[in-house]
Design a protein around this motif. Structure first.
Motif, mmCIF file in Angstrom:
data_model
loop_
_atom_site.group_PDB
_atom_site.id
_atom_site.type_symbol
_atom_site.label_atom_id
_atom_site.label_comp_id
_atom_site.label_asym_id
_atom_site.label_seq_id
_atom_site.Cartn_x
_atom_site.Cartn_y
_atom_site.Cartn_z
ATOM 1 N N GLU A 180 6.297 -0.695 -3.778
ATOM 2 C CA GLU A 180 6.745 0.136 -4.838
ATOM 3 C C GLU A 180 6.565 0.640 -6.503
ATOM 4 O O GLU A 180 5.732 0.727 -7.591
ATOM 5 C CB GLU A 180 8.076 1.556 -4.699
ATOM 6 C CG GLU A 180 7.636 2.430 -4.032
ATOM 7 C CD GLU A 180 8.376 4.010 -3.842
ATOM 8 O OE1 GLU A 180 7.855 4.633 -3.450
ATOM 9 O OE2 GLU A 180 9.235 4.477 -4.576
ATOM 10 N N TYR A 183 2.803 -0.227 -7.957
ATOM 11 C CA TYR A 183 1.868 1.189 -8.397
ATOM 12 C C TYR A 183 2.932 1.689 -8.643
ATOM 13 O O TYR A 183 2.844 3.186 -9.417
ATOM 14 C CB TYR A 183 1.312 1.624 -7.298
ATOM 15 C CG TYR A 183 2.176 2.015 -5.457
ATOM 16 C CD1 TYR A 183 3.265 3.535 -6.583
ATOM 17 C CD2 TYR A 183 2.701 1.888 -4.521
ATOM 18 C CE1 TYR A 183 4.515 4.148 -5.544
ATOM 19 C CE2 TYR A 183 3.509 2.232 -3.424
ATOM 20 C CZ TYR A 183 3.991 3.019 -4.044
ATOM 21 O OH TYR A 183 5.281 3.618 -3.280
ATOM 22 N N SER A 239 9.164 6.277 -6.475
ATOM 23 C CA SER A 239 8.513 7.233 -5.779
ATOM 24 C C SER A 239 7.977 7.338 -4.474
ATOM 25 O O SER A 239 9.824 7.672 -4.373
ATOM 26 C CB SER A 239 6.914 6.036 -6.290
ATOM 27 O OG SER A 239 6.304 6.236 -7.392
ATOM 28 N N TYR A 270 0.773 7.006 2.746
ATOM 29 C CA TYR A 270 -0.162 8.533 2.061
ATOM 30 C C TYR A 270 -0.098 8.132 0.880
ATOM 31 O O TYR A 270 -1.075 8.835 0.568
ATOM 32 C CB TYR A 270 1.583 9.301 2.190
ATOM 33 C CG TYR A 270 1.204 10.308 1.733
ATOM 34 C CD1 TYR A 270 1.398 10.996 1.725
ATOM 35 C CD2 TYR A 270 1.888 9.993 0.036
ATOM 36 C CE1 TYR A 270 0.494 12.566 1.210
ATOM 37 C CE2 TYR A 270 1.848 11.736 -0.965
ATOM 38 C CZ TYR A 270 1.272 13.201 -0.730
ATOM 39 O OH TYR A 270 0.829 13.178 -1.272
ATOM 40 N N ASN A 271 0.540 6.435 0.591
ATOM 41 C CA ASN A 271 -0.217 6.696 -1.439
ATOM 42 C C ASN A 271 -1.491 6.197 -1.038
ATOM 43 O O ASN A 271 -2.216 6.301 -1.636
ATOM 44 C CB ASN A 271 0.388 6.004 -1.678
ATOM 45 C CG ASN A 271 1.695 6.746 -2.666
ATOM 46 O OD1 ASN A 271 1.013 8.148 -2.694
ATOM 47 N ND2 ASN A 271 2.998 6.011 -2.602
ATOM 48 N N ASN A 274 -4.990 6.777 -2.813
ATOM 49 C CA ASN A 274 -4.574 6.353 -4.370
ATOM 50 C C ASN A 274 -4.735 5.459 -5.078
ATOM 51 O O ASN A 274 -4.828 4.901 -6.374
ATOM 52 C CB ASN A 274 -3.869 7.095 -5.182
ATOM 53 C CG ASN A 274 -4.472 9.023 -4.229
ATOM 54 O OD1 ASN A 274 -4.553 8.671 -3.291
ATOM 55 N ND2 ASN A 274 -4.233 9.999 -5.640
ATOM 56 N N ASN A 332 4.402 10.124 -8.609
ATOM 57 C CA ASN A 332 3.892 9.417 -7.741
ATOM 58 C C ASN A 332 2.208 9.313 -7.550
ATOM 59 O O ASN A 332 1.935 10.342 -8.455
ATOM 60 C CB ASN A 332 4.404 10.434 -6.050
ATOM 61 C CG ASN A 332 3.467 9.059 -4.671
ATOM 62 O OD1 ASN A 332 4.403 8.114 -5.006
ATOM 63 N ND2 ASN A 332 2.296 9.653 -4.205
ATOM 64 N N ARG A 334 0.480 9.525 -6.283
ATOM 65 C CA ARG A 334 -0.872 10.650 -5.224
ATOM 66 C C ARG A 334 0.067 11.981 -5.661
ATOM 67 O O ARG A 334 1.273 11.239 -4.649
ATOM 68 C CB ARG A 334 -1.286 10.453 -3.452
ATOM 69 C CG ARG A 334 -1.483 11.688 -2.718
ATOM 70 C CD ARG A 334 -1.676 11.082 -1.542
ATOM 71 N NE ARG A 334 -2.181 12.262 -0.527
ATOM 72 C CZ ARG A 334 -2.569 12.563 0.762
ATOM 73 N NH1 ARG A 334 -1.899 10.783 1.298
ATOM 74 N NH2 ARG A 334 -3.040 13.473 1.569
#
Length: 359
Positions: A180, A183, A239, A270-271, A274, A332, A334
């Motif tokens: 985390e 990003y 995030s 999920y992220n 992006n 986050n 995304r």
């Protein structure tokens, strides 16, 4: 190079083997005369060792409180506060993982007492100004410098007693901090360097520890990686991964490290659309071509459980968790979509392999 701001949290770090012997000097340096030793019931032997060490150096120990509990429930904190008041405590020595460190933070939040922490896991809470507390089944977090320990003593010897299974999940929990951090909205080049090095050190050490729990170099590398990953978490915003784990852990009383381990590959999936550059950096740190596959390979090597249902979460909790996950959201990369997050939670509940990405 993009513009950035870098702040570091104040802390004194003592790292090595046998570093517990620095404790009496650190207690005196902070002007502590009646420390309270904190632990979980399982770590009572470590707490007794610490009390003996301090008393042998002429330090009057106020006592021990060995009821630290996962997710820092308010009732335990209030019970500990009675000890602090009644025993005239003027400092805290916490030995253990996130449960004990969290209790020390909760006391410091209310008293401003100085803290010395001796971590026995790889969770990294000792390096963060973050405190999570649970009341009536709801876990909330806040960020304040008041809860930062003044001194952290990393003694590799104290990690040999960490069971293999918990070593693995605690290490993945640490890796989640760095992922985390890579990003994070307020990330920067220094944090990214620490994050990649932390992931790399743990990804190398954890499989060795699973096969040989007393491997000295692996234990040292893992603790070093945990320190880096904890430092990263303490310097950046969290995030969706941490949001999901806080919701799941606090609401369903799921074990902290195991929850992080299960959720991590799905939250990253999920992220993934992006953060393509970050995915490459994670893959490189894991020594693989693909970040998601790298995590799947690592988790397989570590022989960890991959399903939340294995820890008692009912399938009916999936929708409740999805609803809570979109309330008071963390930033986050995304945007948070309930349907997408529900699928993350469902896959984590079922123990399905992580996908390349979750739409």
């Amino acid at each position: 190079m993009k513009p950035f701001v870098y702040n570091s949290n104040p802390a004194r770090i003592i790292f090595g083997t046998g570093t517990i012997n620095h404790l009496p000097d650190e207690v005196k340096r902070l002007g502590i005369h009646r420390p309270l030793v904190l632990s979980t019931p399982e770590q009572s032997s470590h707490a007794a060792q610490i009390e003996s060490l301090l008393k042998a150096d002429g330090i009057e120990v106020a006592g021990q409180f060995n009821k630290a509990t996962m997710h820092t429930p308010l009732d335990v904190t209030l019970e500990a506060m009675k000890f602090v008041t009644e025993l005239n405590v003027d400092g805290l020595v916490a030995v253990g993982g996130g449960s004990t460190i969290g209790l020390g933070k909760a006391i410091a939040l209310r008293t401003d007492l100085p803290q010395i922490v001796l971590p026995t896991t790889y969770a990294g809470s000792e390096m963060t100004p973050i405190i999570g507390q649970t009341e009536n089944g709801v876990k909330t977090t806040q960020v304040t410098a008041k809860v930062l320990p003044e001194v952290v003593i990393y003694d590799v010897d104290f990690t040999y007693s960490l069971p293999v299974g918990l070593s693995a999940t605690s290490g993945i929990n640490a890796i989640a901090h760095s992922i985390e951090g890579l990003y994070a909205q307020n990330g920067n080049p220094v944090i990214s360097l620490m994050a990649e090095e932390g992931i790399r050190a743990l990804a190398k050490a954890l499989p060795i520890i699973v096969e040989n729990p007393i491997d000295k170099e692996a234990r040292s590398d893992a603790l070093y990686g945990a320190w880096l990953c904890g430092t990263v978490l303490g310097l950046v915003g969290m995030s969706v991964h941490h949001k999901l784990c806080h919701v799941l852990g606090g609401t369903f009383n799921l074990p902290h490290a195991e929850t992080h381990t299960i959720v991590l590959p799905h939250a990253l999936s999920y992220n993934a659309p992006n953060i393509p550059d970050v995915m490459k950096r994670i893959a490189n740190a894991l020594g693989q071509e693909d970040a998601i596959e790298g995590l799947n390979i690592l988790l397989t090597k570590l022989k960890v459980k991959r399903a939340l249902k294995d820890f008692g979460m009912e399938e009916t909790g999936i929708d409740k968790a999805a609803d809570l996950a979109v309330k008071n959201p963390y930033w986050n990369p995304r945007p948070l979509d309930r349907n997408g997050l529900r699928e993350v939670i469902r896959r984590a509940w079922a123990g399905e392999p992580a996908m390349a990405n979750i739409e």
